[in-house]
Design a protein around this motif. Structure first.
Motif, PDB file in Angstrom:
ATOM      1  N   LEU A 155      23.545  40.305  33.465  1.00 52.06           N
ATOM      2  CA  LEU A 155      24.344  39.385  34.264  1.00 52.06           C
ATOM      3  C   LEU A 155      25.772  39.372  33.738  1.00 52.06           C
ATOM      4  CD1 LEU A 155      21.823  36.441  34.611  1.00 52.06           C
ATOM      5  CD2 LEU A 155      22.448  38.106  36.338  1.00 52.06           C
ATOM      6  N   MET A 156      26.729  39.333  34.659  1.00 50.52           N
ATOM      7  CA  MET A 156      28.143  39.315  34.293  1.00 50.52           C
ATOM      8  C   MET A 156      28.792  38.069  34.879  1.00 50.52           C
ATOM      9  SD  MET A 156      29.810  42.996  34.947  1.00 50.52           S
ATOM     10  CE  MET A 156      28.824  44.450  34.960  1.00 50.52           C
ATOM     11  N   THR A 157      29.784  37.617  34.175  1.00 45.65           N
ATOM     12  CA  THR A 157      30.585  36.539  34.738  1.00 45.65           C
ATOM     13  C   THR A 157      31.548  37.150  35.751  1.00 45.65           C
ATOM     14  OG1 THR A 157      32.312  36.722  33.074  1.00 45.65           O
ATOM     15  CG2 THR A 157      30.466  35.227  32.576  1.00 45.65           C
ATOM     16  N   LYS A 158      32.159  36.298  36.522  1.00 47.88           N
ATOM     17  CA  LYS A 158      33.103  36.773  37.524  1.00 47.88           C
ATOM     18  C   LYS A 158      34.251  37.539  36.863  1.00 47.88           C
ATOM     19  CE  LYS A 158      35.837  35.174  41.419  1.00 47.88           C
ATOM     20  NZ  LYS A 158      36.267  34.016  42.204  1.00 47.88           N
ATOM     21  N   ARG A 159      34.714  37.030  35.744  1.00 51.10           N
ATOM     22  CA  ARG A 159      35.812  37.675  35.020  1.00 51.10           C
ATOM     23  C   ARG A 159      35.388  39.045  34.495  1.00 51.10           C
ATOM     24  NH1 ARG A 159      40.488  35.650  31.821  1.00 51.10           N
ATOM     25  NH2 ARG A 159      40.917  37.263  30.301  1.00 51.10           N
ATOM     26  N   GLN A 160      34.190  39.160  33.948  1.00 54.45           N
ATOM     27  CA  GLN A 160      33.712  40.440  33.448  1.00 54.45           C
ATOM     28  C   GLN A 160      33.587  41.452  34.585  1.00 54.45           C
ATOM     29  OE1 GLN A 160      30.110  39.056  31.597  1.00 54.45           O
ATOM     30  NE2 GLN A 160      31.008  39.135  29.524  1.00 54.45           N
ATOM     31  N   ALA A 161      33.134  40.996  35.741  1.00 57.49           N
ATOM     32  CA  ALA A 161      33.010  41.890  36.897  1.00 57.49           C
ATOM     33  C   ALA A 161      34.381  42.390  37.345  1.00 57.49           C
ATOM     34  CB  ALA A 161      32.308  41.170  38.036  1.00 57.49           C
ATOM     35  N   GLN A 162      35.367  41.499  37.340  1.00 55.10           N
ATOM     36  CA  GLN A 162      36.721  41.893  37.721  1.00 55.10           C
ATOM     37  C   GLN A 162      37.309  42.888  36.732  1.00 55.10           C
ATOM     38  OE1 GLN A 162      38.663  38.093  37.968  1.00 55.10           O
ATOM     39  NE2 GLN A 162      38.202  37.844  40.164  1.00 55.10           N
ATOM     40  N   GLU A 163      37.070  42.664  35.446  1.00 58.50           N
ATOM     41  CA  GLU A 163      37.572  43.580  34.424  1.00 58.50           C
ATOM     42  C   GLU A 163      36.900  44.944  34.541  1.00 58.50           C
ATOM     43  OE1 GLU A 163      38.694  40.274  30.991  1.00 58.50           O
ATOM     44  OE2 GLU A 163      36.956  41.575  30.707  1.00 58.50           O
ATOM     45  N   ALA A 164      35.608  44.956  34.808  1.00 59.65           N
ATOM     46  CA  ALA A 164      34.889  46.224  34.965  1.00 59.65           C
ATOM     47  C   ALA A 164      35.407  46.980  36.189  1.00 59.65           C
ATOM     48  CB  ALA A 164      33.396  45.967  35.086  1.00 59.65           C
ATOM     49  N   GLU A 165      35.671  46.247  37.253  1.00 54.94           N
ATOM     50  CA  GLU A 165      36.206  46.863  38.465  1.00 54.94           C
ATOM     51  C   GLU A 165      37.601  47.433  38.212  1.00 54.94           C
ATOM     52  OE1 GLU A 165      37.615  45.469  42.882  1.00 54.94           O
ATOM     53  OE2 GLU A 165      35.997  44.346  41.924  1.00 54.94           O
TER      54      GLU A 165
END
Length: 107
Positions: free
Chosen positions: A3-13
């Protein structure tokens, strides 16, 4: 998948986007300066061939000469092949222009 936080998902993107951009070769880009110069000059030459009026031919000849002049810039990533191709297009445009000038003075 973790599971990722919204911020982690944005950084990965963002990282994936940067990685894709760095893998792309600028020579294969549709916005490559060589591609733009050659196609612009070819379009102007084809319009020049179809032009009926002498003044229109003069306009397209000037447009092609501008593409050739831009190609003489050093350090802009413009290849020698592009310069040669533009020079050949310019010679053809000059021939067409001079023929129309000769025909214009006869008539």
């Amino acid at each position: 998948m973790a599971l990722m936080t919204k911020r982690q998902a944005q950084e990965a993107e963002a990282e994936a986007r940067i990685e894709r951009a760095s893998r792309r070769s600028p020579r294969l880009s549709d916005t490559d300066i060589n591609y733009i110069l050659i196609n612009g000059a070819q379009i102007a030459l084809s319009k020049m061939k179809r032009a009926d009026a002498y003044d229109d031919r003069l306009y397209y000849h000037a447009q092609i000469s501008a593409y050739l002049e831009v190609s003489l810039s050093r350090g802009a990533g413009i290849t020698d092949d592009t310069r040669d191709d533009l020079n050949n297009l310019y010679k053809e445009a000059t021939y067409i222009y001079m023929e129309s000038k000769r025909n214009n003075t006869k008539g």
